[in-house]
Design a protein around this motif. Structure first.
Motif, PDB file in Angstrom:
ATOM      1  N   UNK A 206       0.815  -1.214   0.000  1.00  0.00           N
ATOM      2  CA  UNK A 206       0.000   0.000   0.000  1.00  0.00           C
ATOM      3  C   UNK A 206       0.853   1.269   0.000  1.00  0.00           C
ATOM      4  N   UNK A 207       2.168   1.119  -0.218  1.00  0.00           N
ATOM      5  CA  UNK A 207       3.013   2.294  -0.375  1.00  0.00           C
ATOM      6  C   UNK A 207       2.605   3.058  -1.638  1.00  0.00           C
ATOM      7  N   UNK A 208       2.636   4.375  -1.556  1.00  0.00           N
ATOM      8  CA  UNK A 208       2.263   5.207  -2.707  1.00  0.00           C
ATOM      9  C   UNK A 208       3.508   5.856  -3.312  1.00  0.00           C
ATOM     10  N   UNK A 242      15.014   3.822   2.394  1.00  0.00           N
ATOM     11  CA  UNK A 242      15.292   5.217   2.730  1.00  0.00           C
ATOM     12  C   UNK A 242      14.590   6.184   1.795  1.00  0.00           C
ATOM     13  N   UNK A 243      14.562   5.893   0.496  1.00  0.00           N
ATOM     14  CA  UNK A 243      13.936   6.809  -0.467  1.00  0.00           C
ATOM     15  C   UNK A 243      12.444   6.957  -0.180  1.00  0.00           C
ATOM     16  N   UNK A 244      11.778   5.836   0.142  1.00  0.00           N
ATOM     17  CA  UNK A 244      10.347   5.909   0.442  1.00  0.00           C
ATOM     18  C   UNK A 244      10.111   6.677   1.740  1.00  0.00           C
ATOM     19  N   UNK A 245      10.942   6.470   2.735  1.00  0.00           N
ATOM     20  CA  UNK A 245      10.815   7.221   3.982  1.00  0.00           C
ATOM     21  C   UNK A 245      10.909   8.718   3.727  1.00  0.00           C
ATOM     22  N   UNK A 246      11.876   9.119   2.914  1.00  0.00           N
ATOM     23  CA  UNK A 246      12.067  10.540   2.634  1.00  0.00           C
ATOM     24  C   UNK A 246      10.876  11.118   1.888  1.00  0.00           C
ATOM     25  N   UNK A 248       7.846  10.035   2.063  1.00  0.00           N
ATOM     26  CA  UNK A 248       6.731  10.062   3.013  1.00  0.00           C
ATOM     27  C   UNK A 248       6.844  11.241   3.970  1.00  0.00           C
ATOM     28  N   UNK A 249       8.041  11.504   4.447  1.00  0.00           N
ATOM     29  CA  UNK A 249       8.239  12.660   5.324  1.00  0.00           C
ATOM     30  C   UNK A 249       7.870  13.942   4.596  1.00  0.00           C
ATOM     31  N   UNK A 250       8.314  14.093   3.367  1.00  0.00           N
ATOM     32  CA  UNK A 250       7.971  15.300   2.592  1.00  0.00           C
ATOM     33  C   UNK A 250       6.472  15.410   2.402  1.00  0.00           C
ATOM     34  N   UNK A 251       5.826  14.278   2.088  1.00  0.00           N
ATOM     35  CA  UNK A 251       4.378  14.307   1.865  1.00  0.00           C
ATOM     36  C   UNK A 251       3.648  14.692   3.147  1.00  0.00           C
ATOM     37  N   UNK A 252       4.084  14.170   4.276  1.00  0.00           N
ATOM     38  CA  UNK A 252       3.439  14.488   5.550  1.00  0.00           C
ATOM     39  C   UNK A 252       3.641  15.953   5.919  1.00  0.00           C
ATOM     40  N   UNK A 253       4.839  16.462   5.750  1.00  0.00           N
ATOM     41  CA  UNK A 253       5.117  17.865   6.044  1.00  0.00           C
ATOM     42  C   UNK A 253       4.242  18.772   5.182  1.00  0.00           C
ATOM     43  N   UNK A 254       4.029  18.378   3.938  1.00  0.00           N
ATOM     44  CA  UNK A 254       3.214  19.180   3.019  1.00  0.00           C
ATOM     45  C   UNK A 254       1.729  19.155   3.358  1.00  0.00           C
ATOM     46  N   UNK A 255       1.323  18.315   4.277  1.00  0.00           N
ATOM     47  CA  UNK A 255      -0.074  18.277   4.674  1.00  0.00           C
ATOM     48  C   UNK A 255      -0.441  19.454   5.585  1.00  0.00           C
ATOM     49  N   UNK A 256       0.560  20.123   6.157  1.00  0.00           N
ATOM     50  CA  UNK A 256       0.256  21.300   6.968  1.00  0.00           C
ATOM     51  C   UNK A 256      -0.079  22.467   6.046  1.00  0.00           C
ATOM     52  N   UNK A 257      -1.212  23.072   6.295  1.00  0.00           N
ATOM     53  CA  UNK A 257      -1.704  24.153   5.435  1.00  0.00           C
ATOM     54  C   UNK A 257      -0.936  25.438   5.742  1.00  0.00           C
ATOM     55  N   UNK A 258      -0.417  26.057   4.697  1.00  0.00           N
ATOM     56  CA  UNK A 258       0.346  27.294   4.822  1.00  0.00           C
ATOM     57  C   UNK A 258      -0.261  28.367   3.931  1.00  0.00           C
TER      58      UNK A 258
END
Length: 379
Positions: A206-208, A242-246, A248-258
């Motif tokens: 289920x990794x995207x 490692x690439x998938x982790x990175x 995912x971190x970017x995708x999660x950080x981008x979920x914060x509305x700015x």
């Protein structure tokens, strides 16, 4: 690091805490006793309310003494049933008018997780340790696993998985969390009841491509948190490269509305999904509005992937402001999904959980107060 990103512990004025406590207490008394068994979601409501109350109370407060009147009802929800095909006894928690009939289909994995945590919140370790049968409860979890490694939430009366049920990352998490609560610690412990390899393979399937976990290559904040929490409980996070982790971190950080979300792709095209009142909050999918619950789901996922520095990756001051100023209801207590809706018990728990995760008072993987986790030796 900006000043707003250096989160400061939330100051909880006593009158406001009192309103939140009363809001949660009302949900504990939601139905009169002679109707409680007819509410299939009752255990979820109790779990949300008790978790919120424990997190809002003093760190060492004995919530069990104040709300112990719920113990007998909670204990009665633990049911043992004949396993039918293959024999043996299966056990779990059930909340419905048919629970006294000991029907196998009344047991469910979510209710079992909610029931176990609620008993622990009430400090009923004696019942959990001596009355809950680990073998029969593990047998229920085992029967709910499908050949592809995923789980359904309940069984049919013949003991087979209910094929009409969903089988997604939520129930994968629920299954392993249950086993953790009743004593599984090592991979060998879990493998007594479930196919760990098959489960891990299903989760990884289920990794995207852009990071995160979801269905049909569309990542979702809640599914991502459930997937990572399940892998963390199993000790299988190293299955993620490692690439998938990175990503995912970017995708999660981008979920914060700015503020810069007002336009799409950095150009002048107006983003119709942007609401300036959402700034600081999190959404669960791309191009969606912020929602109280995703502050917890996304922050929890980040805390698992980046345990040492997740607080520096997002603007915690802004998310605290969003939760305290936009979705908190200061009139009657509780939290709402957004700044337009009325408060509900689910978003109340999630709002408090996000704030307490930031302050280090919540174990996000088990979604339990750290004081209870330590008391029961769960981590």
């Amino acid at each position: 690091m900006s000043e707003t990103n250096q989160n400061k512990p939330i100051e909880w004025p006593a009158p406001l805490v009192g309103k939140h406590l009363k809001f949660c207490q009302r949900h504990l008394h939601l139905l009169p006793p002679h109707h409680q068994d007819k509410d299939p979601n009752r255990l979820a409501v109790i779990f949300y309310a008790l978790t919120s109350i424990q997190l809002l109370s003093e760190r060492d407060a004995d919530v069990g003494k104040q709300y112990g009147y719920s113990l007998e009802w909670l204990r009665s929800c633990y049911v043992e049933c004949e396993g039918v095909e293959g024999g043996g006894i299966l056990s779990g928690f059930a909340v419905c008018s048919m629970k006294e009939a000991r029907l196998l289909s009344t047991l469910s994995l979510p209710n079992t997780l909610f029931g176990l945590i609620s008993l622990m919140l009430l400090r009923d370790g004696e019942f959990v340790r001596s009355r809950v049968c680990v073998r029969s409860l593990g047998a229920l979890v085992s029967r709910c696993q499908l050949r592809d490694g995923s789980f359904v939430s309940f069984l049919r009366e013949d003991g087979s998985p209910a094929r009409v049920d969903a089988h997604d990352l939520r129930f994968c998490y629920v299954a392993v969390a249950i086993l953790r609560l009743v004593g599984c610690r090592t991979r060998a412990d879990f493998e007594r009841y479930i196919d760990v390899g098959g489960l891990v393979e299903f989760i990884c399937s289920r990794e995207c491509s852009v990071g995160g976990f979801g269905e049909c290559d569309e990542p979702h904040g809640g599914y991502t948190s459930c997937a990572l929490s399940a892998l963390a409980i199993l000790g299988e996070l190293d299955q993620l490269d490692l690439a998938f982790r990175e990503r995912t971190v970017r995708w999660l950080v981008d979920r914060q509305v700015r503020e810069d979300a007002a336009t799409t792709s950095g150009d002048s095209v107006e983003n119709e999904d942007y609401d300036p009142d959402d700034c600081g909050g999190f959404n669960g999918r791309e191009n969606k509005l912020a929602d109280t619950c995703y502050a917890f789901w996304c922050l929890n996922a980040l805390s698992i992937l980046c345990p040492d520095d997740w607080r520096q990756l997002v603007d915690l001051g802004r998310v605290q402001s969003y939760l305290m100023d936009q979705t908190q209801n200061k009139l009657i207590g509780g939290w709402a999904k957004n700044d337009q809706d009325d408060p509900d018990i689910y978003h109340t728990m999630m709002g408090i959980a996000a704030l307490k995760l930031i302050d280090g008072e919540l174990d996000g993987v088990l979604c339990m107060p750290t004081s209870i986790v330590h008391e029961f030796g769960l981590r």
